[in-house]
Design an enzyme around this catalytic site. Structure first.
Site, PDB file in Angstrom:
ATOM      1  N   SER A   1      -2.737 -12.623   3.076  1.00  0.00           N
ATOM      2  CA  SER A   1      -3.096 -12.383   1.672  1.00  0.00           C
ATOM      3  C   SER A   1      -1.931 -12.776   0.766  1.00  0.00           C
ATOM      4  O   SER A   1      -2.144 -13.318  -0.329  1.00  0.00           O
ATOM      5  CB  SER A   1      -3.529 -10.931   1.451  1.00  0.00           C
ATOM      6  OG  SER A   1      -2.460 -10.039   1.675  1.00  0.00           O
TER       7      SER A   1
ATOM      8  N   LYS B   1       0.801  -1.219   0.000  1.00  0.00           N
ATOM      9  CA  LYS B   1       0.000   0.000   0.000  1.00  0.00           C
ATOM     10  C   LYS B   1       0.840   1.279   0.000  1.00  0.00           C
ATOM     11  O   LYS B   1       0.315   2.363  -0.241  1.00  0.00           O
ATOM     12  CB  LYS B   1      -0.954   0.010   1.194  1.00  0.00           C
ATOM     13  CG  LYS B   1      -1.908  -1.150   1.250  1.00  0.00           C
ATOM     14  CD  LYS B   1      -2.848  -1.233   0.078  1.00  0.00           C
ATOM     15  CE  LYS B   1      -3.899  -0.186   0.131  1.00  0.00           C
ATOM     16  NZ  LYS B   1      -4.998  -0.459  -0.823  1.00  0.00           N
TER      17      LYS B   1
HETATM   18  C1  LIG Z   1      -2.572  -7.341   3.510  1.00  0.00           C
HETATM   19  C2  LIG Z   1      -3.148  -6.773   2.263  1.00  0.00           C
HETATM   20  N1  LIG Z   1      -3.123  -7.500   1.160  1.00  0.00           N
HETATM   21  C3  LIG Z   1      -3.664  -7.047   0.000  1.00  0.00           C
HETATM   22  C4  LIG Z   1      -4.276  -5.806  -0.076  1.00  0.00           C
HETATM   23  C5  LIG Z   1      -4.963  -5.405  -1.364  1.00  0.00           C
HETATM   24  O1  LIG Z   1      -4.466  -4.314  -2.010  1.00  0.00           O
HETATM   25  P1  LIG Z   1      -5.362  -3.431  -2.971  1.00  0.00           P
HETATM   26  O2  LIG Z   1      -6.102  -2.457  -2.136  1.00  0.00           O
HETATM   27  O3  LIG Z   1      -4.374  -2.770  -3.887  1.00  0.00           O
HETATM   28  O4  LIG Z   1      -6.317  -4.316  -3.706  1.00  0.00           O
HETATM   29  C6  LIG Z   1      -4.317  -5.005   1.065  1.00  0.00           C
HETATM   30  C7  LIG Z   1      -4.959  -3.694   1.043  1.00  0.00           C
HETATM   31  O5  LIG Z   1      -5.079  -3.001   2.030  1.00  0.00           O
HETATM   32  C8  LIG Z   1      -3.744  -5.497   2.259  1.00  0.00           C
HETATM   33  O6  LIG Z   1      -3.767  -4.761   3.400  1.00  0.00           O
END
Ligand SMILES: Cc1ncc(COP(=O)(O)O)c(C=O)c1O
Length: 311
Positions: free
Chosen positions: A277, A45
């Site tokens: 994630s 981010k």
């Molecule tokens: C841990 C984590 N993974 C993935 C994402 C996804 O990113 P995006 O907002 O670009 O889809 C976020 C977004 O806050 C996140 O905090």
């Protein structure tokens, strides 16, 4: 020759390495993962945070010294806190109380004021779309009360553009111009869509697969049966505002058990301690390679979204 010293932490954002996950996934094919957990704020981010604030400063929406306000699951807040420290803005971060307490501590350590918002229908560690909406509403109200700049990451196009202009081209170059598929989870969608657009431009046959929590796959057009899951920061049970369905060829479901398994696998086999994630992304990339949908020896790019230290 080594590069000159960076002028500030803002200049440390981006240009992360690409790492092969050959031990966690010995084949078929290969997974190349962008190490976004190495950013100053600890996540993917940072790129969007920097881009949104710089754009708002240059067109006058963010006045010098004015407060910045945003809802965050922790990572956007950390990226904003890094940028706010350099640019001279106080930061107010509203966060669902369901996010891990380590996230609030990290934000406070970076100087942010953290406002925790009670959960609506989630549980600790499992933040739902309704929980996020409540935190976003609080951010909107605080920004209005204090005359602050509301980042509103779900509607800010600069985040998506930052990934299209930096993350995607970096992946292409670092892979030596060989990427057959792109796999990533979706929060605001900035990472998935921005990188997909950049890579598709370079390889029109690129297969793009979104990663969704199992039983929470609105991008696949399915009703959300299980809004609670471990993939914090993604899988909010909604189609984000900037969503472009033409950039998604498939949605790959990942269960909480699979995400836990892959988090451990990445730590023990690859020495990479990342969040859920990121683990889900690696799991989905391996599933895609095993599915037979890609040519033998295919290269799948994905993203290690954040560090595992705050879970
Ligand atoms: C841990 C984590 N993974 C993935 C994402 C996804 O990113 P995006 O907002 O670009 O889809 C976020 C977004 O806050 C996140 O905090």
């Amino acid at each position: 020759m080594s590069p000159p010293p960076a002028a500030s932490a803002l200049d440390l954002i981006g240009r992360t390495p690409l790492v092969a996950l050959d031990r966690a996934h010995p084949g078929p094919g290969r997974i190349l993962a962008k190490a976004e957990f190495l950013q100053p704020g600890g996540s993917v981010k940072d790129r969007a945070a920097r881009a949104i604030l710089l754009a708002a400063r240059s067109d006058g929406r963010l006045r010098p010294g004015a407060p910045v306000v945003e809802m965050t699951s922790g990572n956007m807040g950390a990226g904003l806190a890094v940028a706010c420290a350099i640019l001279g803005h106080p930061l107010v971060a509203t966060m669902s109380a369901g996010n891990s307490p380590q996230r609030a501590r990290m934000l406070e350590a970076l100087g942010a004021e953290v406002v925790l918002v009670p959960q609506v229908d989630g549980a600790p560690g499992q933040v739902t779309g309704a929980d996020v909406a409540a935190a976003a509403e609080r951010a909107r109200a605080i920004a209005a009360e204090r005359g602050g700049f509301h980042v509103d990451q779900f509607h800010a196009a600069e985040g998506l553009r930052a990934h299209e202009q930096t993350t995607g081209p970096e992946i292409w170059e670092q892979s030596g111009g060989r990427v057959d598929a792109w796999v990533a989870c979706v929060g605001t969608g900035a990472t998935f869509l921005g990188v997909a657009a950049a890579l598709r431009q370079r390889n029109p046959r690129l297969l793009c697969a979104a990663v969704e929590p199992s039983d929470c796959q609105p991008l696949a057009g399915q009703p959300v049966a299980k809004p609670r899951h471990l993939l914090q920061g993604t899988g909010y049970g909604l189609v984000p505002p900037h969503w472009d369905a033409s950039l998604m060829d498939a949605s790959i479901p990942v269960t909480d058990e699979e995400a836990e398994h892959w988090r451990r696998l990445l730590a023990l086999r690859e020495g990479l301690h990342v969040g859920f994630s990121a683990a889900a992304n690696a799991c989905a990339a391996a599933a895609l390679l095993a599915s037979g949908r890609l040519a033998p020896g295919a290269v799948v790019a994905t993203i290690l979204c954040d560090t595992g230290l705050k879970y």
